[in-house]
Design an enzyme around this catalytic site. Structure first.
Site, short mmCIF file in Angstrom:
data_model
loop_
_atom_site.label_atom_id
_atom_site.label_comp_id
_atom_site.label_asym_id
_atom_site.label_seq_id
_atom_site.Cartn_x
_atom_site.Cartn_y
_atom_site.Cartn_z
N ARG A 17 83.21 56.38 64.80
CA ARG A 17 83.59 56.01 63.43
C ARG A 17 85.09 55.77 63.34
O ARG A 17 85.55 54.88 62.64
CB ARG A 17 83.13 57.08 62.44
CG ARG A 17 81.62 57.00 62.22
CD ARG A 17 81.07 58.20 61.50
NE ARG A 17 81.61 58.32 60.17
CZ ARG A 17 81.86 59.48 59.57
NH1 ARG A 17 81.63 60.61 60.19
NH2 ARG A 17 82.33 59.48 58.36
N ARG A 60 83.77 69.68 58.54
CA ARG A 60 82.73 69.12 57.67
C ARG A 60 81.37 69.13 58.39
O ARG A 60 80.34 69.36 57.76
CB ARG A 60 83.11 67.69 57.27
CG ARG A 60 82.18 67.12 56.22
CD ARG A 60 82.76 65.88 55.57
NE ARG A 60 82.54 64.70 56.37
CZ ARG A 60 83.00 63.49 56.07
NH1 ARG A 60 83.75 63.32 54.99
NH2 ARG A 60 82.76 62.46 56.83
N ARG A 87 84.88 47.50 54.10
CA ARG A 87 85.11 48.15 55.39
C ARG A 87 85.57 47.16 56.46
O ARG A 87 85.84 47.54 57.58
CB ARG A 87 83.82 48.74 55.93
CG ARG A 87 83.35 50.09 55.41
CD ARG A 87 84.17 51.23 55.88
NE ARG A 87 83.48 52.40 56.38
CZ ARG A 87 82.97 53.38 55.64
NH1 ARG A 87 82.98 53.33 54.35
NH2 ARG A 87 82.43 54.43 56.23
N LYS A 127 88.83 60.84 51.20
CA LYS A 127 88.58 59.70 50.30
C LYS A 127 87.48 60.00 49.26
O LYS A 127 87.68 59.74 48.08
CB LYS A 127 88.16 58.54 51.19
CG LYS A 127 88.28 57.17 50.63
CD LYS A 127 88.26 56.11 51.74
CE LYS A 127 87.31 56.37 52.87
NZ LYS A 127 85.89 56.20 52.58
N ARG A 181 76.39 66.93 58.09
CA ARG A 181 76.13 65.48 58.08
C ARG A 181 75.86 65.01 59.49
O ARG A 181 76.64 65.29 60.39
CB ARG A 181 77.35 64.75 57.49
CG ARG A 181 77.06 64.13 56.15
CD ARG A 181 78.27 63.47 55.59
NE ARG A 181 78.62 62.23 56.29
CZ ARG A 181 79.48 61.36 55.80
NH1 ARG A 181 80.06 61.56 54.64
NH2 ARG A 181 79.77 60.26 56.48
#
Ligand code: AMP
Length: 190
Positions: A144, A127, A88, A13, A133
């Site tokens: 998540r 990632r 969200r 995204k 992160r």
């Protein structure tokens, strides 16, 4: 025009929003980025948001709404923008409609990127290694994804009912997905 980009964590995204914004010449508004910036700056909002972000939970609606209202108050949004990571949940979708009705810039289109779950888990693991992160660790990623399916997935229905939703296959190269998203935009936006 106001475009909302939807998709689970790891759907690409953020990357796709940035590319589309470049193509359309409009600003990219990512609540995740705005929140990470607030945390880096050590602002009051950043301090309050951090523990939710670290746990993979949604930051309370009123904090994010403040942030988004401030951002939508800047002049550069007059000719359109892409929202990435907001709304969200359903309460945020409703709050957004109210804010946008006040500024006369209603959501014109919601693009939902669809990617299957195994692919998402693989992408998020990569990632975590590449970008470091802190919310990409395994337990937090799992949370998540749970938060996404319980709270964020219903947002697609919100836009579907309003005939604003376009779903796009998120599998394949970044360029191929971007082309699909671009073609899914309604007339007048490109
Ligand atoms: P993202 O970069 O969009 O994946 O967002 C990273 C984190 O920021 C999320 O896991 C949430 O903790 C927080 N966040 C971003 N956008 C929102 C939002 N619209 N509402 C609540 N929390 C958010």
């Amino acid at each position: 025009m106001a475009i909302v980009l939807l998709g689970p964590p790891g759907s690409g995204k953020g990357t796709q929003a940035a590319l589309l914004c470049e193509r359309l010449g409009v600003p990219h508004i990512s609540t995740g980025e705005l929140l990470r910036q607030a945390v880096r700056e050590g602002s009051e909002l950043g301090r309050r948001a951090q523990r939710f972000m670290d746990a993979g939970e949604l930051v309370p609606d009123e904090l994010v709404l403040d942030l988004i209202e401030q951002r939508l108050g800047l002049d550069d949004v007059r000719h359109g923008y892409i929202l990435d990571g907001y709304p969200r949940n359903l309460a945020q979708a409703e709050a957004l409609d109210q804010v946008l009705a006040r500024v006369g810039l209603p959501v014109r289109c919601a693009l939902a990127i669809e990617v299957d779950e195994n692919e998402i888990i693989g992408r998020l693991a990569r990632r975590a290694t590449e970008e470091g992160r802190s919310d990409d660790s395994t337990a937090v990623v799992r949370n998540r994804l749970k938060v996404y399916s319980e709270q964020t997935a219903p947002v697609s229905d919100y836009y579907r009912q309003r005939k604003l939703l376009h779903t796009v296959d998120g599998m394949g190269s970044v360029e191929a997905v971007n082309e699909r998203l671009y073609r899914a935009l309604p007339d007048g936006s490109t």
